[in-house]
Each structure stands twice: as C-alpha cells, then as structure tokens.
Design an enzyme around this catalytic site. Structure first.
Site, PDB file in Angstrom:
ATOM      1  CG  MET A 197      -1.907  -1.182   1.167  1.00  0.00           C
ATOM      2  SD  MET A 197      -3.443  -0.880   2.040  1.00  0.00           S
ATOM      3  CE  MET A 197      -2.841  -0.582   3.692  1.00  0.00           C
ATOM      4  CG  HIS A 227       8.334   0.330   6.070  1.00  0.00           C
ATOM      5  ND1 HIS A 227       8.589  -1.023   6.111  1.00  0.00           N
ATOM      6  CD2 HIS A 227       6.998   0.469   6.258  1.00  0.00           C
ATOM      7  CE1 HIS A 227       7.463  -1.668   6.350  1.00  0.00           C
ATOM      8  NE2 HIS A 227       6.469  -0.785   6.429  1.00  0.00           N
ATOM      9  CG  HIS A 281       6.851  -1.915   2.191  1.00  0.00           C
ATOM     10  ND1 HIS A 281       6.757  -0.727   2.875  1.00  0.00           N
ATOM     11  CD2 HIS A 281       5.627  -2.492   2.284  1.00  0.00           C
ATOM     12  CE1 HIS A 281       5.534  -0.586   3.356  1.00  0.00           C
ATOM     13  NE2 HIS A 281       4.823  -1.649   3.022  1.00  0.00           N
ATOM     14  N   GLY A 306       5.022 -10.249   4.186  1.00  0.00           N
ATOM     15  CA  GLY A 306       5.760 -10.140   5.437  1.00  0.00           C
ATOM     16  C   GLY A 306       5.105 -10.910   6.559  1.00  0.00           C
ATOM     17  CG  ASP A 334       0.843  -7.180   7.773  1.00  0.00           C
ATOM     18  OD1 ASP A 334       0.046  -6.461   8.373  1.00  0.00           O
ATOM     19  OD2 ASP A 334       1.911  -6.740   7.290  1.00  0.00           O
ATOM     20  CD  GLN A 384      -1.880  -8.568   4.236  1.00  0.00           C
ATOM     21  OE1 GLN A 384      -2.751  -7.717   4.405  1.00  0.00           O
ATOM     22  NE2 GLN A 384      -0.643  -8.255   3.896  1.00  0.00           N
ATOM     23  CB  VAL A 410      12.278  -5.357   8.445  1.00  0.00           C
ATOM     24  CG1 VAL A 410      13.407  -4.343   8.628  1.00  0.00           C
ATOM     25  CG2 VAL A 410      12.649  -6.367   7.357  1.00  0.00           C
TER      26      VAL A 410
END
Ligand code: AMP
Length: 282
Positions: A30, A34, A37, A147, A150, A153, A176
């Site tokens: 989204m 950072h 990502h 990641g 989440d 998710q 991270v």
C-alpha cells in the site's frame, strides 16, 4: 523501471515477459515504503527474473471508521525506493481502475478470518483477499512475497491461493524491525514522540513471551497474563487482542505444544499496531 497505471498496459507487458519465459516475483503493497517492504523486493530480485511491485491503498480493506483517507502516501519517494531496490515494474492503479462502477465480485476466505484482526476489523480480509486475487490475476506471478509482520494476512493469502488452485508460490519473509524492536509499519508515521516510545511495548511483550517459553513455560494464559502486564504498564497503550494460536488454523491453544503464533494488536493513542512471533514446538 516501467511504471504502469492501467491494467491493459501492464497485462500486455507481462504477456511479453511470459513469452520470454521470465519468472515473475510480486510484492503487493500500500506504499509509503520502508525497509520491511524493501526487504521483500530485494529478496524477490534474488529469486525471480522480474520483480513487480504494486502500490495501491485498497479502499475495500478499510472499515468506514478506519484511516483510508489519512493513510500516508508518498508516490515520488516510493518510486525512488523501488528503483534503488531493483524493481522492474511498478503498478500504481487508481481505485476506479481496480473497482470500476458496477463492481460486484469479492473473495472470502472463511474461518481463519473470523479471529484476531478479522474479529476487530470486519470485512478487512475480504478486501485483502479480493485485491490480492485481482492483482495475482493481472500480474500472473510465479512467486509472491509477503511479510510475517502481517501473519494472519499471509496465512489468508496462502489459503486463498491453495483453495483456488492458483499456481503461485506464496512466501512469508521475516519482520523487519527498528533498532529498538518496533516492527516497521507505514502507520508508525502516525505516532508522536511519546507514542513512538510507548509503541515498543508490543515488542517487549513478545520478547517476554519468548523468554518464558525458553524457560519452559507452556501455559498460554500465564504468558498472555505477563504480556498484558507489560502493555498495561504503558499509559498510552490499550490492548485490542493478545492471542496464542495454532500457527495454521489460528485456533487458540491453552498449552503451547505445537507450532504457534503469539500475536497482538494494541492501540497506541489513535494508532492501531500489530506484531507477532512464531514459536515452533516439537
Ligand atoms: P502494506 O504496505 O502494509 O500492505 O505491506 C505490504 C507488504 O509488506 C505485506 O506483505 C506486509 O506484510 C509487508 N511488511 C509490512 N511491514 C513489514 C515489516 N516490518 N517487515 C517485513 N514485511 C513487512
């Protein structure tokens, strides 16, 4: 780096890459990128020929009282970061490109979306599964990277891909963190100085849980009790949930005797943060 805003344009480009037998790695985001990502993008670059990143603040996964309108955005900054990370294709569709007038189709993964963040954010995972299914269909990746931050998710996406026979390898990569342990998140930008300090309580509560387990504690209630104490000592923090659950089914477990996820969501002022660790018991 190729930047696309229209589905038709990226689809044509992907078709050419497929004809050249290139493997495609995909990182949906989204934006307001950072290191969390970027770690996914760099990993994707190592294991696939072409890396596609999407930036789309997906209205379908925000509740009516949530932060869709205020969600941080920095398109120019994000483009630079993608370029530096070696991204080949950046896809930035508009909301009307993804959900044109008359749009009616949604993907719903059952049961594992009823608990944890799904219980606090009704409809959230339906929005997530729908956008990821659509992006998978547009990008046609061989591998997609998510990641562990989440956790729920990622599990929902894995389940969707398996249940719908999508021939996509969904990989979860480690969380991270900032030097003081706070999991990186675009939403950390909402925190003022005092809240930013308070936000480390999520990490400390997980560190405490990990230490208790290392010392032989297996009773979920006891561990959750100690985690609660750490969070409640922080006056800016309010617990949404803390859970210890089977890592695959997300059903709560009373005794930690298998692979489990210890997950929590905590409000720091007006910002809701999540974090988790996975413990692997034999
Ligand atoms: P978002 O932009 O928040 O939707 O996140 C896009 C992807 O980046 C998701 O797969 C997230 O799980 C992943 N991600 C977000 N924060 C982190 C982090 N701190 N470490 C690793 N991955 C992350």
């Amino acid at each position: 780096m190729q930047v696309f805003e229209k589905i038709k344009d990226i689809s044509n480009f992907i078709k050419e890459l497929k004809a050249q037998k290139k493997t495609i790695g995909f990182v949906p985001t989204m934006g307001f990128l950072h290191e969390g990502h970027l770690s996914l993008m760099r990993y994707a670059k190592k294991v696939t020929d072409v890396v596609v990143v999407s930036i789309f603040v997906n209205p379908a996964q925000f509740g009516p009282k949530e932060d869709f309108n205020t969600y941080p955005r920095d398109i120019e900054g994000d483009k630079g970061k993608c370029l530096d990370a070696g991204v080949d294709i950046l896809f930035m569709p508009s909301a009307s490109e993804i959900y044109p007038e008359g749009y009616l189709t949604y993907v719903n993964v059952e049961k594992i979306t009823d608990v944890m963040c799904g219980a606090s954010r009704p409809g959230h995972f339906k929005g997530v599964a729908t956008i990821v299914a659509k992006l998978f269909d547009i990008v046609k990746p061989d591998k997609a990277f998510f990641g562990q931050k989440d956790y729920q998710q990622t599990l929902v996406i894995k389940k969707m891909a398996a249940d719908l026979n999508m021939d996509i390898d969904v990989e979860a990569l480690p969380t991270v963190r900032e030097p003081d342990g706070l999991a990186m998140s675009s939403r950390n930008s909402y925190l003022n100085e005092e809240e930013r300090k308070a936000a480390t309580c999520l990490y400390w509560s997980l560190t405490k849980a990990e230490e208790m387990i290392k010392n032989g504690e297996r009773n979920s209630a006891k561990i959750i009790g100690d985690m609660q104490k750490i969070i409640e000592a922080e006056k800016l923090a309010r617990i949404d949930y803390i859970t210890i659950a089977d890592a695959e089914t997300l059903e709560e477990i009373k005794t930690i005797d298998k692979k489990a996820v210890i997950a929590l969501a905590v409000w720091i002022g007006k910002t809701r943060l999540i974090d988790n660790i996975v413990v692997n018991m034999k």
